[in-house]
Design a protein around this motif. Structure first.
Motif, PDB file in Angstrom:
ATOM      1  N   ILE A   1      69.142 -42.608 -53.541  1.00 54.91           N
ATOM      2  CA  ILE A   1      70.000 -41.628 -52.864  1.00 54.91           C
ATOM      3  C   ILE A   1      69.273 -41.036 -51.666  1.00 54.91           C
ATOM      4  CG2 ILE A   1      71.050 -39.348 -53.130  1.00 54.91           C
ATOM      5  CD1 ILE A   1      71.740 -40.139 -55.977  1.00 54.91           C
ATOM      6  N   HIS A   2      67.963 -40.788 -51.845  1.00 56.39           N
ATOM      7  CA  HIS A   2      67.202 -40.204 -50.750  1.00 56.39           C
ATOM      8  C   HIS A   2      67.117 -41.157 -49.561  1.00 56.39           C
ATOM      9  CE1 HIS A   2      64.313 -37.670 -48.797  1.00 56.39           C
ATOM     10  NE2 HIS A   2      63.464 -38.662 -48.692  1.00 56.39           N
ATOM     11  N   HIS A   3      67.044 -42.453 -49.838  1.00 55.25           N
ATOM     12  CA  HIS A   3      66.879 -43.429 -48.763  1.00 55.25           C
ATOM     13  C   HIS A   3      68.189 -43.687 -48.037  1.00 55.25           C
ATOM     14  CE1 HIS A   3      64.292 -46.328 -46.811  1.00 55.25           C
ATOM     15  NE2 HIS A   3      65.291 -47.164 -46.781  1.00 55.25           N
ATOM     16  N   GLY A   4      69.299 -43.435 -48.680  1.00 50.12           N
ATOM     17  CA  GLY A   4      70.588 -43.672 -48.037  1.00 50.12           C
ATOM     18  C   GLY A   4      71.079 -45.087 -48.260  1.00 50.12           C
ATOM     19  N   LEU A   5      72.096 -45.457 -47.478  1.00 56.25           N
ATOM     20  CA  LEU A   5      72.741 -46.745 -47.668  1.00 56.25           C
ATOM     21  C   LEU A   5      71.964 -47.814 -46.906  1.00 56.25           C
ATOM     22  CD1 LEU A   5      75.315 -47.020 -49.350  1.00 56.25           C
ATOM     23  CD2 LEU A   5      76.553 -47.348 -47.225  1.00 56.25           C
ATOM     24  N   ALA A   6      71.054 -48.529 -47.616  1.00 61.69           N
ATOM     25  CA  ALA A   6      70.239 -49.541 -46.943  1.00 61.69           C
ATOM     26  C   ALA A   6      69.867 -50.617 -47.945  1.00 61.69           C
ATOM     27  CB  ALA A   6      68.985 -48.921 -46.335  1.00 61.69           C
ATOM     28  N   LEU A   7      69.210 -51.671 -47.437  1.00 60.43           N
ATOM     29  CA  LEU A   7      68.830 -52.778 -48.319  1.00 60.43           C
ATOM     30  C   LEU A   7      67.806 -52.330 -49.355  1.00 60.43           C
ATOM     31  CD1 LEU A   7      69.149 -55.794 -48.857  1.00 60.43           C
ATOM     32  CD2 LEU A   7      67.256 -56.187 -47.308  1.00 60.43           C
ATOM     33  N   ASP A   8      66.910 -51.402 -48.947  1.00 63.61           N
ATOM     34  CA  ASP A   8      65.871 -50.959 -49.878  1.00 63.61           C
ATOM     35  C   ASP A   8      66.459 -50.222 -51.072  1.00 63.61           C
ATOM     36  OD1 ASP A   8      64.061 -52.098 -48.248  1.00 63.61           O
ATOM     37  OD2 ASP A   8      63.452 -50.258 -47.242  1.00 63.61           O
TER      38      ASP A   8
ATOM     39  N   MET B   1      69.619 -28.327 -46.301  1.00 61.12           N
ATOM     40  CA  MET B   1      69.778 -28.683 -47.721  1.00 61.12           C
ATOM     41  C   MET B   1      71.132 -29.342 -47.914  1.00 61.12           C
ATOM     42  SD  MET B   1      67.660 -28.030 -50.352  1.00 61.12           S
ATOM     43  CE  MET B   1      67.685 -27.958 -52.133  1.00 61.12           C
ATOM     44  N   THR B   2      71.146 -30.658 -47.881  1.00 66.80           N
ATOM     45  CA  THR B   2      72.419 -31.362 -48.061  1.00 66.80           C
ATOM     46  C   THR B   2      72.640 -31.687 -49.539  1.00 66.80           C
ATOM     47  OG1 THR B   2      71.335 -33.454 -47.733  1.00 66.80           O
ATOM     48  CG2 THR B   2      72.235 -32.398 -45.780  1.00 66.80           C
ATOM     49  N   ILE B   3      73.835 -32.227 -49.795  1.00 67.35           N
ATOM     50  CA  ILE B   3      74.153 -32.600 -51.181  1.00 67.35           C
ATOM     51  C   ILE B   3      73.212 -33.709 -51.659  1.00 67.35           C
ATOM     52  CG2 ILE B   3      75.941 -33.600 -52.644  1.00 67.35           C
ATOM     53  CD1 ILE B   3      77.970 -32.183 -50.901  1.00 67.35           C
ATOM     54  N   ALA B   4      72.870 -34.649 -50.748  1.00 63.08           N
ATOM     55  CA  ALA B   4      71.984 -35.748 -51.131  1.00 63.08           C
ATOM     56  C   ALA B   4      70.624 -35.223 -51.556  1.00 63.08           C
ATOM     57  CB  ALA B   4      71.835 -36.717 -49.963  1.00 63.08           C
ATOM     58  N   ASN B   5      70.117 -34.203 -50.814  1.00 62.46           N
ATOM     59  CA  ASN B   5      68.824 -33.639 -51.195  1.00 62.46           C
ATOM     60  C   ASN B   5      68.881 -32.982 -52.562  1.00 62.46           C
ATOM     61  OD1 ASN B   5      67.592 -34.470 -48.937  1.00 62.46           O
ATOM     62  ND2 ASN B   5      67.480 -32.473 -47.930  1.00 62.46           N
ATOM     63  N   VAL B   6      69.972 -32.210 -52.805  1.00 60.16           N
ATOM     64  CA  VAL B   6      70.112 -31.540 -54.101  1.00 60.16           C
ATOM     65  C   VAL B   6      70.143 -32.573 -55.230  1.00 60.16           C
ATOM     66  CG1 VAL B   6      71.626 -30.105 -55.494  1.00 60.16           C
ATOM     67  CG2 VAL B   6      71.305 -29.581 -53.095  1.00 60.16           C
ATOM     68  N   LEU B   7      70.927 -33.657 -55.014  1.00 61.71           N
ATOM     69  CA  LEU B   7      71.028 -34.700 -56.033  1.00 61.71           C
ATOM     70  C   LEU B   7      69.666 -35.354 -56.270  1.00 61.71           C
ATOM     71  CD1 LEU B   7      74.307 -36.719 -55.471  1.00 61.71           C
ATOM     72  CD2 LEU B   7      73.510 -35.658 -57.579  1.00 61.71           C
ATOM     73  N   THR B   8      68.938 -35.633 -55.172  1.00 62.21           N
ATOM     74  CA  THR B   8      67.627 -36.268 -55.301  1.00 62.21           C
ATOM     75  C   THR B   8      66.696 -35.421 -56.145  1.00 62.21           C
ATOM     76  OG1 THR B   8      67.923 -37.229 -53.118  1.00 62.21           O
ATOM     77  CG2 THR B   8      65.703 -37.190 -53.998  1.00 62.21           C
ATOM     78  N   VAL B   9      66.623 -34.106 -55.803  1.00 63.32           N
ATOM     79  CA  VAL B   9      65.701 -33.232 -56.530  1.00 63.32           C
ATOM     80  C   VAL B   9      66.126 -33.117 -57.994  1.00 63.32           C
ATOM     81  CG1 VAL B   9      64.879 -30.865 -56.722  1.00 63.32           C
ATOM     82  CG2 VAL B   9      65.018 -31.949 -54.505  1.00 63.32           C
ATOM     83  N   ALA B  10      67.446 -32.971 -58.224  1.00 61.32           N
ATOM     84  CA  ALA B  10      67.908 -32.814 -59.603  1.00 61.32           C
ATOM     85  C   ALA B  10      67.583 -34.054 -60.433  1.00 61.32           C
ATOM     86  CB  ALA B  10      69.417 -32.555 -59.607  1.00 61.32           C
ATOM     87  N   LEU B  11      67.837 -35.239 -59.869  1.00 66.10           N
ATOM     88  CA  LEU B  11      67.570 -36.468 -60.627  1.00 66.10           C
ATOM     89  C   LEU B  11      66.078 -36.662 -60.864  1.00 66.10           C
ATOM     90  CD1 LEU B  11      70.150 -38.942 -59.110  1.00 66.10           C
ATOM     91  CD2 LEU B  11      69.984 -38.248 -61.477  1.00 66.10           C
ATOM     92  N   LEU B  12      65.247 -36.295 -59.854  1.00 63.62           N
ATOM     93  CA  LEU B  12      63.797 -36.427 -60.050  1.00 63.62           C
ATOM     94  C   LEU B  12      63.313 -35.488 -61.147  1.00 63.62           C
ATOM     95  CD1 LEU B  12      62.132 -36.866 -56.557  1.00 63.62           C
ATOM     96  CD2 LEU B  12      62.103 -38.418 -58.469  1.00 63.62           C
ATOM     97  N   VAL B  13      63.889 -34.241 -61.166  1.00 68.53           N
ATOM     98  CA  VAL B  13      63.478 -33.288 -62.208  1.00 68.53           C
ATOM     99  C   VAL B  13      63.871 -33.813 -63.584  1.00 68.53           C
ATOM    100  CG1 VAL B  13      63.964 -30.997 -63.140  1.00 68.53           C
ATOM    101  CG2 VAL B  13      63.443 -31.268 -60.730  1.00 68.53           C
ATOM    102  N   ILE B  14      65.104 -34.358 -63.683  1.00 68.79           N
ATOM    103  CA  ILE B  14      65.539 -34.913 -64.970  1.00 68.79           C
ATOM    104  C   ILE B  14      64.623 -36.065 -65.386  1.00 68.79           C
ATOM    105  CG2 ILE B  14      67.401 -36.155 -66.116  1.00 68.79           C
ATOM    106  CD1 ILE B  14      69.352 -34.611 -64.382  1.00 68.79           C
ATOM    107  N   GLY B  15      64.312 -36.954 -64.421  1.00 71.61           N
ATOM    108  CA  GLY B  15      63.448 -38.094 -64.740  1.00 71.61           C
ATOM    109  C   GLY B  15      62.074 -37.649 -65.201  1.00 71.61           C
TER     110      GLY B  15
END
Lengths: 153, 103
Positions: B56-63, B1-15
């Motif tokens: 955030i889930h995908h990381g630093l990429a073109l997508d 459970m990294t910070i990125a995962n926590v942020l992803t889940v939190a933002l998805l729940v808010i959305g």
């Protein structure tokens, strides 16, 4: 209804800022169509939609100055000509219709590369034709079939 | 459970929360303007949150960059569309709901 310019500043500003980005995105969809979802038809529809947006926000008279009826008809037939011309060129070079591998005889880049280039050329043609068809369909529907002259409406 | 995962889940729940409230408003509100008010604002924020979570889930990429471009586009285009529709409705003579007109 479309003859006069909209007096809505918000819509006009957003359209003015966004139309170039929409058109760049449409060119990306056309040019990247054989690697990813998209292609000539989809990119052409996006291009046509950007011009339709211009018609909606700025009125028919101003938009016709950029994309008049004559230019629309010319681009429509140019697109069909590119598409059919590449197909017939393959036929003339000894292959089947739209068999791009036979384009290798004039391109000299190998069969695989000439297939890729042939698809790209066809998609550019389809994109131009679809864009022009979209705009002329929109003009026909929005004016009820008879386009008034710009001088006396 | 990294910070990125926590942020992803939190933002998805808010959305998803804002999508839900916007849809409830669309179904429950009494007239056209109130419905536009409910969906126009909350859907914009919900789309932004969901796309940011995916980026955030995908990381630093073109997508991720493309996702953020879509978010910016929606952020400008959605309120503009809501504004244009509401203005057209007002010009066409749609009356706002009040307690008096409904009795």
């Amino acid at each position: 209804m479309l003859s006069r310019e909209s007096d809505n500043l918000i819509v006009k500003t957003v359209v003015r800022i966004f139309v170039p980005f929409i058109q760049v995105y449409a060119l990306y969809v056309i040019a990247h169509g054989h690697y990813s979802p998209g292609g000539g038809f989809q990119g052409g529809v996006i291009l046509g939609a950007s011009i339709v947006l211009l018609f909606l926000a700025y009125g028919r008279r101003q938009a016709m100055r950029r994309m008049g009826e004559g230019l629309t008809a010319f681009m429509n037939s140019t697109g069909v000509f590119i598409y059919g011309g590449i197909g017939l060129l393959c036929l003339l070079l000894g292959g089947n219709l739209l068999d791009y591998a036979s384009l290798d005889r004039i391109l000299h880049v190998g069969a695989a590369q000439s297939r890729s280039l042939g698809i790209l050329g066809v998609e550019v043609g389809v994109g131009i034709a679809v864009m022009a068809a979209m705009i002329s369909i929109f003009l026909d529907i929005s004016t009820g079939g008879d386009l008034p002259d710009d001088d006396n409406d | 459970m990294t910070i990125a995962n926590v942020l992803t889940v939190a933002l998805l729940v808010i959305g998803c929360f804002f999508f839900l409230t916007g849809t409830i408003g669309l179904v429950r509100f009494p007239d056209f303007y109130a419905r536009m008010h409910a969906t126009g604002k909350s859907d914009t924020l919900a789309v932004f949150c969901c796309l940011l979570a995916l980026a955030i889930h995908h990381g630093l990429a073109l997508d991720s960059f493309k996702l953020l471009l879509i978010a910016v586009f929606v952020y400008v285009a959605n309120p503009t569309g809501t504004h244009a529709i509401c203005r057209a409705a007002f010009r066409a003579g749609v009356k706002p709901w009040t307690r008096k007109t409904n009795k």
